[in-house]
Design a protein around this motif. Structure first.
Motif, mmCIF file in Angstrom:
data_model
loop_
_atom_site.group_PDB
_atom_site.id
_atom_site.type_symbol
_atom_site.label_atom_id
_atom_site.label_comp_id
_atom_site.label_asym_id
_atom_site.label_seq_id
_atom_site.Cartn_x
_atom_site.Cartn_y
_atom_site.Cartn_z
ATOM 1 N N ILE A 46 92.378 -72.442 -22.149
ATOM 2 C CA ILE A 46 92.947 -73.101 -20.975
ATOM 3 C C ILE A 46 94.113 -72.277 -20.442
ATOM 4 O O ILE A 46 94.237 -72.019 -19.258
ATOM 5 N N ASP A 47 94.994 -71.865 -21.347
ATOM 6 C CA ASP A 47 96.068 -70.934 -21.026
ATOM 7 C C ASP A 47 96.352 -70.137 -22.287
ATOM 8 O O ASP A 47 95.539 -70.138 -23.223
ATOM 9 N N ALA A 48 97.486 -69.459 -22.342
ATOM 10 C CA ALA A 48 97.766 -68.563 -23.460
ATOM 11 C C ALA A 48 97.706 -69.256 -24.813
ATOM 12 O O ALA A 48 97.300 -68.659 -25.813
ATOM 13 N N THR A 49 98.073 -70.504 -24.878
ATOM 14 C CA THR A 49 98.135 -71.183 -26.177
ATOM 15 C C THR A 49 97.140 -72.324 -26.330
ATOM 16 O O THR A 49 96.667 -72.585 -27.427
ATOM 17 N N MET A 50 96.768 -73.002 -25.244
ATOM 18 C CA MET A 50 95.907 -74.179 -25.340
ATOM 19 C C MET A 50 94.419 -73.803 -25.294
ATOM 20 O O MET A 50 94.022 -72.879 -24.598
ATOM 21 N N ARG A 51 93.617 -74.551 -26.064
ATOM 22 C CA ARG A 51 92.168 -74.381 -26.083
ATOM 23 C C ARG A 51 91.503 -75.749 -25.873
ATOM 24 O O ARG A 51 92.004 -76.761 -26.357
ATOM 25 N N ARG A 52 90.376 -75.752 -25.194
ATOM 26 C CA ARG A 52 89.592 -76.981 -25.031
ATOM 27 C C ARG A 52 88.350 -76.865 -25.909
ATOM 28 O O ARG A 52 87.583 -75.912 -25.788
ATOM 29 N N ILE A 53 88.148 -77.847 -26.756
ATOM 30 C CA ILE A 53 86.994 -77.888 -27.634
ATOM 31 C C ILE A 53 85.994 -78.862 -27.037
ATOM 32 O O ILE A 53 86.266 -80.056 -26.901
ATOM 33 N N ALA A 76 96.657 -73.816 -29.999
ATOM 34 C CA ALA A 76 96.380 -72.773 -30.985
ATOM 35 C C ALA A 76 97.645 -72.063 -31.452
ATOM 36 O O ALA A 76 97.588 -71.223 -32.352
ATOM 37 N N HIS A 77 98.803 -72.380 -30.829
ATOM 38 C CA HIS A 77 100.091 -71.793 -31.206
ATOM 39 C C HIS A 77 100.020 -70.268 -31.244
ATOM 40 O O HIS A 77 100.461 -69.621 -32.194
ATOM 41 N N ASN A 78 99.427 -69.703 -30.188
ATOM 42 C CA ASN A 78 99.314 -68.256 -30.071
ATOM 43 C C ASN A 78 99.506 -67.893 -28.613
ATOM 44 O O ASN A 78 98.869 -68.477 -27.736
ATOM 45 N N ASN A 79 100.389 -66.949 -28.337
ATOM 46 C CA ASN A 79 100.732 -66.628 -26.952
ATOM 47 C C ASN A 79 99.846 -65.534 -26.369
ATOM 48 O O ASN A 79 100.313 -64.581 -25.753
ATOM 49 N N ASP A 80 98.531 -65.676 -26.566
ATOM 50 C CA ASP A 80 97.584 -64.736 -25.992
ATOM 51 C C ASP A 80 96.329 -65.495 -25.606
ATOM 52 O O ASP A 80 95.844 -66.340 -26.362
ATOM 53 N N PHE A 81 95.810 -65.204 -24.428
ATOM 54 C CA PHE A 81 94.660 -65.919 -23.877
ATOM 55 C C PHE A 81 93.374 -65.632 -24.642
ATOM 56 O O PHE A 81 92.418 -66.406 -24.587
ATOM 57 N N GLN A 83 83.700 -79.567 -38.687
ATOM 58 C CA GLN A 83 84.836 -78.642 -38.735
ATOM 59 C C GLN A 83 84.517 -77.408 -37.909
ATOM 60 O O GLN A 83 83.407 -76.891 -37.947
ATOM 61 N N THR A 84 85.503 -76.919 -37.161
ATOM 62 C CA THR A 84 85.337 -75.760 -36.298
ATOM 63 C C THR A 84 86.388 -74.711 -36.642
ATOM 64 O O THR A 84 87.545 -75.045 -36.901
ATOM 65 N N ILE A 85 85.974 -73.448 -36.643
ATOM 66 C CA ILE A 85 86.876 -72.334 -36.950
ATOM 67 C C ILE A 85 86.713 -71.273 -35.866
ATOM 68 O O ILE A 85 85.592 -70.944 -35.469
ATOM 69 N N PHE A 86 87.829 -70.738 -35.377
ATOM 70 C CA PHE A 86 87.790 -69.624 -34.434
ATOM 71 C C PHE A 86 89.011 -68.751 -34.663
ATOM 72 O O PHE A 86 89.913 -69.099 -35.432
ATOM 73 N N ALA A 87 89.047 -67.593 -33.995
ATOM 74 C CA ALA A 87 90.141 -66.643 -34.181
ATOM 75 C C ALA A 87 90.858 -66.373 -32.872
ATOM 76 O O ALA A 87 90.242 -66.366 -31.797
ATOM 77 N N THR A 88 92.165 -66.158 -32.955
ATOM 78 C CA THR A 88 92.923 -65.527 -31.878
ATOM 79 C C THR A 88 93.046 -64.050 -32.249
ATOM 80 O O THR A 88 92.350 -63.579 -33.153
ATOM 81 N N LEU A 89 93.907 -63.323 -31.594
ATOM 82 C CA LEU A 89 94.074 -61.904 -31.951
ATOM 83 C C LEU A 89 94.881 -61.709 -33.227
ATOM 84 O O LEU A 89 94.948 -60.591 -33.742
ATOM 85 N N VAL A 132 92.106 -70.214 -36.712
ATOM 86 C CA VAL A 132 92.452 -71.609 -36.454
ATOM 87 C C VAL A 132 91.314 -72.503 -36.941
ATOM 88 O O VAL A 132 90.141 -72.247 -36.636
ATOM 89 N N THR A 133 91.668 -73.545 -37.697
ATOM 90 C CA THR A 133 90.685 -74.503 -38.186
ATOM 91 C C THR A 133 90.938 -75.862 -37.555
ATOM 92 O O THR A 133 92.076 -76.337 -37.529
ATOM 93 N N ILE A 134 89.865 -76.479 -37.054
ATOM 94 C CA ILE A 134 89.937 -77.795 -36.422
ATOM 95 C C ILE A 134 89.125 -78.770 -37.253
ATOM 96 O O ILE A 134 87.971 -78.474 -37.623
ATOM 97 N N ASP A 135 89.692 -79.926 -37.579
ATOM 98 C CA ASP A 135 88.991 -80.879 -38.427
ATOM 99 C C ASP A 135 87.981 -81.707 -37.642
ATOM 100 O O ASP A 135 87.826 -81.545 -36.427
ATOM 101 N N LYS A 136 87.295 -82.609 -38.325
ATOM 102 C CA LYS A 136 86.214 -83.378 -37.706
ATOM 103 C C LYS A 136 86.704 -84.351 -36.639
ATOM 104 O O LYS A 136 85.910 -84.859 -35.842
ATOM 105 N N ASP A 137 88.025 -84.617 -36.629
ATOM 106 C CA ASP A 137 88.604 -85.477 -35.597
ATOM 107 C C ASP A 137 89.084 -84.697 -34.387
ATOM 108 O O ASP A 137 89.657 -85.269 -33.457
ATOM 109 N N GLY A 138 88.889 -83.374 -34.402
ATOM 110 C CA GLY A 138 89.297 -82.549 -33.274
ATOM 111 C C GLY A 138 90.754 -82.154 -33.277
ATOM 112 O O GLY A 138 91.295 -81.766 -32.237
ATOM 113 N N ASN A 139 91.396 -82.221 -34.452
ATOM 114 C CA ASN A 139 92.806 -81.848 -34.581
ATOM 115 C C ASN A 139 92.949 -80.551 -35.368
ATOM 116 O O ASN A 139 92.144 -80.268 -36.258
ATOM 117 N N VAL A 140 93.971 -79.769 -35.038
ATOM 118 C CA VAL A 140 94.233 -78.540 -35.774
ATOM 119 C C VAL A 140 94.671 -78.889 -37.187
ATOM 120 O O VAL A 140 95.635 -79.624 -37.385
#
Length: 254
Positions: free
Chosen positions: A156-163, A180-185, A196-202, A206-214
């Motif tokens: 969404i922006d440098a730090t926010m992500r939409r799941i 995502a607490h990361n200042n890069d898009f 559970q969802t896992i993705f990477a920034t640079l 970042v791991t997201i639980d089954k409730d959609g929370n980091v």
């Protein structure tokens, strides 16, 4: 540690002291440099095909005009299949790859040409099957085999992500915005299992639980770019770019 020993290695973590605090680091173990063809210079999508028991690695050139899909032996990571494409529309950037065993299709995204397009590839023949256009933007995509859902991670922006969570037919189920607490898009890779969802920034995973929370954010060593990730036999693996070379790492604390 060689590849065979990795298979029996118990997941561990180690800490890096940073001043008065410490952070758990992603336990990345180098397994193999992949000797990619000179017509491509980076990897993008990476996933595990459980039917053929191979890893699938997508490599591209800087112009998104040439693609090579490699199949890798899951134990030695030697190349066992090579498929060449010159496709700047349906494939192009091949931002992520995910495999759906229920359809025997690979799914890849291409935000460079069309941020709403998903391309399907026959996992046996590596021929392009179809393109799917959805209302929402789609960057990083994973199929959750246990929950029978697709999950998309969109910056969404440098730090926010939409799941975004979808049915297997890409009907939107729900959306959740996370920090995502990361200042890069940049947003790399996707893995999903049992909600559970896992993705990477640079610089972090970042791991997201089954409730959609980091649930956790863990940094990894500088100089590596995790492009995509998937799991085989309860061990997570990542395709990594570094200095125009491509490497496979295990992620032993995942």
């Amino acid at each position: 540690m060689d590849i065979q020993h990795i298979m029996d290695y118990l997941p561990t973590t180690y800490t890096l002291q940073q001043g008065e605090s410490s952070k758990t680091m992603v336990d990345l173990q180098l397994l193999k440099e992949i000797p990619i063809d000179s017509s491509v210079n980076q990897c993008q999508g990476f996933c595990y095909n459980s039917k053929k028991d191979v890893f699938v690695l997508a490599c591209i050139n800087s112009e998104n005009s040439r693609q090579i899909i490699y199949e890798l032996d899951p134990k030695t990571f030697e190349i066992v299949g090579t498929y060449r494409f010159h496709n700047s529309t349906e494939l192009a950037h091949m931002n992520t790859l995910t495999y759906n065993p229920d359809t025997n299709l690979l799914y890849t995204t291409n935000a460079t040409v069309d941020g709403h397009r998903i391309t399907t590839i026959n996992a046996d023949t590596m021929s392009i099957e179809d393109t799917i256009t959805i209302s929402e933007r789609v960057f990083n995509l994973a199929y959750d085999q246990k929950n029978k859902e697709f999950i998309s991670i969109v910056p969404i922006d440098a730090t926010m992500r939409r799941i975004n969570y979808y049915t297997p037919q890409f009907k939107l189920i729900q959306s959740k915005d996370i920090d995502a607490h990361n200042n890069d898009f940049n947003n790399n890779g996707a893995f999903a299992s049992a909600g559970q969802t896992i993705f990477a920034t640079l610089s972090t995973v970042v791991t997201i639980d089954k409730d959609g929370n980091v649930s956790r954010i863990i940094p990894f060593q500088k100089g590596l770019e995790i492009e995509d990730l998937d799991m085989r036999h309860n061990i997570m693996y990542a395709a990594v770019n570094m200095n125009h070379k491509v490497f496979i790492y295990s992620m032993l604390n995942y």
